[in-house]
Every structure is written in C-alpha cells, then in structure tokens.
Design a protein around this motif. Sequence first.
Motif, PDB file in Angstrom:
ATOM      1  N   LYS A   1       0.839  -1.192   0.000  1.00 44.08           N
ATOM      2  CA  LYS A   1       0.000   0.000   0.000  1.00 44.08           C
ATOM      3  C   LYS A   1       0.873   1.241   0.000  1.00 44.08           C
ATOM      4  O   LYS A   1       1.983   1.242   0.515  1.00 44.08           O
ATOM      5  N   LEU A   2       0.342   2.299  -0.566  1.00 44.54           N
ATOM      6  CA  LEU A   2       1.048   3.574  -0.552  1.00 44.54           C
ATOM      7  C   LEU A   2       0.991   4.165   0.848  1.00 44.54           C
ATOM      8  O   LEU A   2      -0.079   4.251   1.450  1.00 44.54           O
ATOM      9  N   ASP A   3       2.152   4.577   1.357  1.00 46.39           N
ATOM     10  CA  ASP A   3       2.178   5.241   2.658  1.00 46.39           C
ATOM     11  C   ASP A   3       2.099   6.754   2.447  1.00 46.39           C
ATOM     12  O   ASP A   3       1.937   7.236   1.322  1.00 46.39           O
ATOM     13  N   GLU A   4       2.214   7.505   3.525  1.00 45.86           N
ATOM     14  CA  GLU A   4       2.063   8.966   3.440  1.00 45.86           C
ATOM     15  C   GLU A   4       3.133   9.610   2.559  1.00 45.86           C
ATOM     16  O   GLU A   4       2.848  10.572   1.841  1.00 45.86           O
ATOM     17  N   VAL A   5       4.365   9.097   2.601  1.00 43.28           N
ATOM     18  CA  VAL A   5       5.430   9.660   1.758  1.00 43.28           C
ATOM     19  C   VAL A   5       5.133   9.374   0.289  1.00 43.28           C
ATOM     20  O   VAL A   5       5.261  10.264  -0.563  1.00 43.28           O
ATOM     21  N   ASP A   6       4.700   8.159  -0.036  1.00 41.89           N
ATOM     22  CA  ASP A   6       4.329   7.820  -1.413  1.00 41.89           C
ATOM     23  C   ASP A   6       3.217   8.752  -1.906  1.00 41.89           C
ATOM     24  O   ASP A   6       3.291   9.300  -3.009  1.00 41.89           O
ATOM     25  N   LYS A   7       2.204   8.930  -1.088  1.00 40.65           N
ATOM     26  CA  LYS A   7       1.072   9.785  -1.472  1.00 40.65           C
ATOM     27  C   LYS A   7       1.528  11.225  -1.680  1.00 40.65           C
ATOM     28  O   LYS A   7       1.077  11.893  -2.617  1.00 40.65           O
ATOM     29  N   ALA A   8       2.449  11.688  -0.826  1.00 43.25           N
ATOM     30  CA  ALA A   8       2.965  13.056  -0.967  1.00 43.25           C
ATOM     31  C   ALA A   8       3.774  13.204  -2.249  1.00 43.25           C
ATOM     32  O   ALA A   8       3.695  14.236  -2.931  1.00 43.25           O
ATOM     33  N   ILE A   9       4.534  12.175  -2.619  1.00 45.22           N
ATOM     34  CA  ILE A   9       5.297  12.203  -3.876  1.00 45.22           C
ATOM     35  C   ILE A   9       4.343  12.281  -5.056  1.00 45.22           C
ATOM     36  O   ILE A   9       4.524  13.103  -5.967  1.00 45.22           O
ATOM     37  N   VAL A  10       3.312  11.457  -5.052  1.00 50.00           N
ATOM     38  CA  VAL A  10       2.326  11.462  -6.134  1.00 50.00           C
ATOM     39  C   VAL A  10       1.641  12.819  -6.213  1.00 50.00           C
ATOM     40  O   VAL A  10       1.430  13.362  -7.303  1.00 50.00           O
ATOM     41  N   GLU A  11       1.331  13.390  -5.066  1.00 53.44           N
ATOM     42  CA  GLU A  11       0.688  14.710  -5.033  1.00 53.44           C
ATOM     43  C   GLU A  11       1.584  15.782  -5.654  1.00 53.44           C
ATOM     44  O   GLU A  11       1.104  16.676  -6.350  1.00 53.44           O
ATOM     45  N   ARG A  12       2.898  15.686  -5.458  1.00 53.47           N
ATOM     46  CA  ARG A  12       3.839  16.647  -6.057  1.00 53.47           C
ATOM     47  C   ARG A  12       3.974  16.422  -7.554  1.00 53.47           C
ATOM     48  O   ARG A  12       4.161  17.354  -8.320  1.00 53.47           O
ATOM     49  N   LEU A  13       3.890  15.162  -7.990  1.00 44.48           N
ATOM     50  CA  LEU A  13       4.029  14.840  -9.412  1.00 44.48           C
ATOM     51  C   LEU A  13       2.768  15.187 -10.218  1.00 44.48           C
ATOM     52  O   LEU A  13       2.855  15.471 -11.413  1.00 44.48           O
ATOM     53  N   ALA A  14       1.607  15.158  -9.569  1.00 46.81           N
ATOM     54  CA  ALA A  14       0.337  15.301 -10.282  1.00 46.81           C
ATOM     55  C   ALA A  14       0.232  16.570 -11.128  1.00 46.81           C
ATOM     56  O   ALA A  14      -0.152  16.489 -12.299  1.00 46.81           O
ATOM     57  N   PRO A  15       0.572  17.753 -10.622  1.00 46.04           N
ATOM     58  CA  PRO A  15       0.423  18.946 -11.460  1.00 46.04           C
ATOM     59  C   PRO A  15       1.464  19.029 -12.575  1.00 46.04           C
ATOM     60  O   PRO A  15       1.202  19.607 -13.615  1.00 46.04           O
ATOM     61  N   ASP A  16       2.656  18.474 -12.346  1.00 53.51           N
ATOM     62  CA  ASP A  16       3.724  18.544 -13.349  1.00 53.51           C
ATOM     63  C   ASP A  16       4.721  17.415 -13.076  1.00 53.51           C
ATOM     64  O   ASP A  16       5.569  17.536 -12.193  1.00 53.51           O
ATOM     65  N   ALA A  17       4.625  16.346 -13.830  1.00 58.94           N
ATOM     66  CA  ALA A  17       5.488  15.175 -13.613  1.00 58.94           C
ATOM     67  C   ALA A  17       6.937  15.442 -13.979  1.00 58.94           C
ATOM     68  O   ALA A  17       7.790  14.596 -13.758  1.00 58.94           O
ATOM     69  N   ARG A  18       7.225  16.641 -14.514  1.00 58.88           N
ATOM     70  CA  ARG A  18       8.607  16.984 -14.846  1.00 58.88           C
ATOM     71  C   ARG A  18       9.357  17.576 -13.662  1.00 58.88           C
ATOM     72  O   ARG A  18      10.551  17.856 -13.762  1.00 58.88           O
ATOM     73  N   ILE A  19       8.688  17.723 -12.533  1.00 56.36           N
ATOM     74  CA  ILE A  19       9.361  18.255 -11.340  1.00 56.36           C
ATOM     75  C   ILE A  19      10.522  17.323 -10.989  1.00 56.36           C
ATOM     76  O   ILE A  19      10.432  16.102 -11.146  1.00 56.36           O
ATOM     77  N   SER A  20      11.604  17.893 -10.537  1.00 55.14           N
ATOM     78  CA  SER A  20      12.784  17.074 -10.248  1.00 55.14           C
ATOM     79  C   SER A  20      12.621  16.320  -8.927  1.00 55.14           C
ATOM     80  O   SER A  20      11.909  16.767  -8.024  1.00 55.14           O
ATOM     81  N   ASN A  21      13.283  15.187  -8.861  1.00 52.49           N
ATOM     82  CA  ASN A  21      13.286  14.415  -7.618  1.00 52.49           C
ATOM     83  C   ASN A  21      13.871  15.249  -6.479  1.00 52.49           C
ATOM     84  O   ASN A  21      13.438  15.138  -5.335  1.00 52.49           O
ATOM     85  N   ARG A  22      14.849  16.085  -6.799  1.00 54.31           N
ATOM     86  CA  ARG A  22      15.472  16.946  -5.801  1.00 54.31           C
ATOM     87  C   ARG A  22      14.440  17.901  -5.198  1.00 54.31           C
ATOM     88  O   ARG A  22      14.372  18.079  -3.980  1.00 54.31           O
ATOM     89  N   GLU A  23      13.622  18.529  -6.056  1.00 53.86           N
ATOM     90  CA  GLU A  23      12.602  19.454  -5.560  1.00 53.86           C
ATOM     91  C   GLU A  23      11.588  18.732  -4.672  1.00 53.86           C
ATOM     92  O   GLU A  23      11.175  19.257  -3.636  1.00 53.86           O
ATOM     93  N   ILE A  24      11.184  17.545  -5.096  1.00 55.61           N
ATOM     94  CA  ILE A  24      10.233  16.767  -4.285  1.00 55.61           C
ATOM     95  C   ILE A  24      10.870  16.434  -2.945  1.00 55.61           C
ATOM     96  O   ILE A  24      10.251  16.596  -1.887  1.00 55.61           O
ATOM     97  N   ALA A  25      12.111  15.956  -2.978  1.00 53.46           N
ATOM     98  CA  ALA A  25      12.814  15.566  -1.752  1.00 53.46           C
ATOM     99  C   ALA A  25      12.915  16.738  -0.781  1.00 53.46           C
ATOM    100  O   ALA A  25      12.648  16.587   0.423  1.00 53.46           O
ATOM    101  N   GLU A  26      13.283  17.902  -1.308  1.00 55.01           N
ATOM    102  CA  GLU A  26      13.409  19.089  -0.445  1.00 55.01           C
ATOM    103  C   GLU A  26      12.073  19.460   0.190  1.00 55.01           C
ATOM    104  O   GLU A  26      12.011  19.801   1.372  1.00 55.01           O
TER     105      GLU A  26
END
Length: 154
Positions: A4-29
């Motif tokens: 199952k997706l945990d809270e971090v997974d869901k937060a990553i998906v939420e960051r990717l949803a508007p623009d999947a080109r966002i960098s992993n670095r930006e999501i991590a920060e």
Amino acid sequence: MTRKLDEVDKAIVERLAPDARISNREIAESLGVSEGTVRARIKRMEEEKQVRITAVTNIDRFENHALAYIWIEVERSDQARQVASKLSEVEELGFVGVMLGRSDILAITMVRNAEHLAQFVHARITSIDGVRRTESTLGVNFIKHDYRMARIVS
C-alpha cells in the motif's frame, strides 16, 4: 507483492500530479527526505503499477473532435466484466469501466462528429457478444477537466 502507498508515497504522487517533470530533488526538499528516497519510491510505484508517469493530451486543443461517452447495457448482469474486457481491447477507447446505476459499462473515446460516433458504435461496440443496448452522448463544452482525476483522494 504490491504494498500500500504510505504517506510519503502519497505526498510524492501529489507533487508529481500537477507537473510530472518536477525534479526528484525538488520533491525531496519539499518533503524533507533524500533524493534517493524519492527516486527509489517512484521506481517501485512504477514497477508495481501503482503509478504511471506519462504525457496527457489536452482535450481542449483538439479542433473538430468531441469526447464521446458510450453507455452500454449488457444482456445479463454477469456478462458486464466479460464485455468490458472485450471493450478494453478496442484501441480507440481511452476509458472502459463497469458502472453502478443506469448502465452496466461506460466507454469513452474521441470522435469527429455524431456520424463518426454512430459508425464507431455500430462497427466496434454493438458487434460484441453480450451488448444489448447503447446510448451515447457527446461532450460539447467542458467547464472543468482535471487531467489528474485519477489522483489519490484521502
């Protein structure tokens, strides 16, 4: 095994949803985790088919095309999944779902006009065993179309 997706997974998906080109670095920060954590979680979610990162067509940019909703009734209710499975093989259909309510199945596609829709329904839909009746509607004016409509809701 798919977990199952945990809270971090869901937060990553939420960051990717508007623009999947966002960098992993930006999501991590933004989440306070390492870039490697983000990269590994995205990879796992893709491998487990929990997410798919892809380009989405903006239907507002298609001139001379309309979104067609095809409501399908089957002969017997126990045929719904079998008919839906056959419909899912029809390349032109972008969505096929077994529904509750007035119709058993909803299929969605793009067509040029009402005549094109009628030809498509008669040639590709009503020829499938188990289809009893169809009703079609054309979308003509979209007030809101959220390309992320499959996002996870809490």
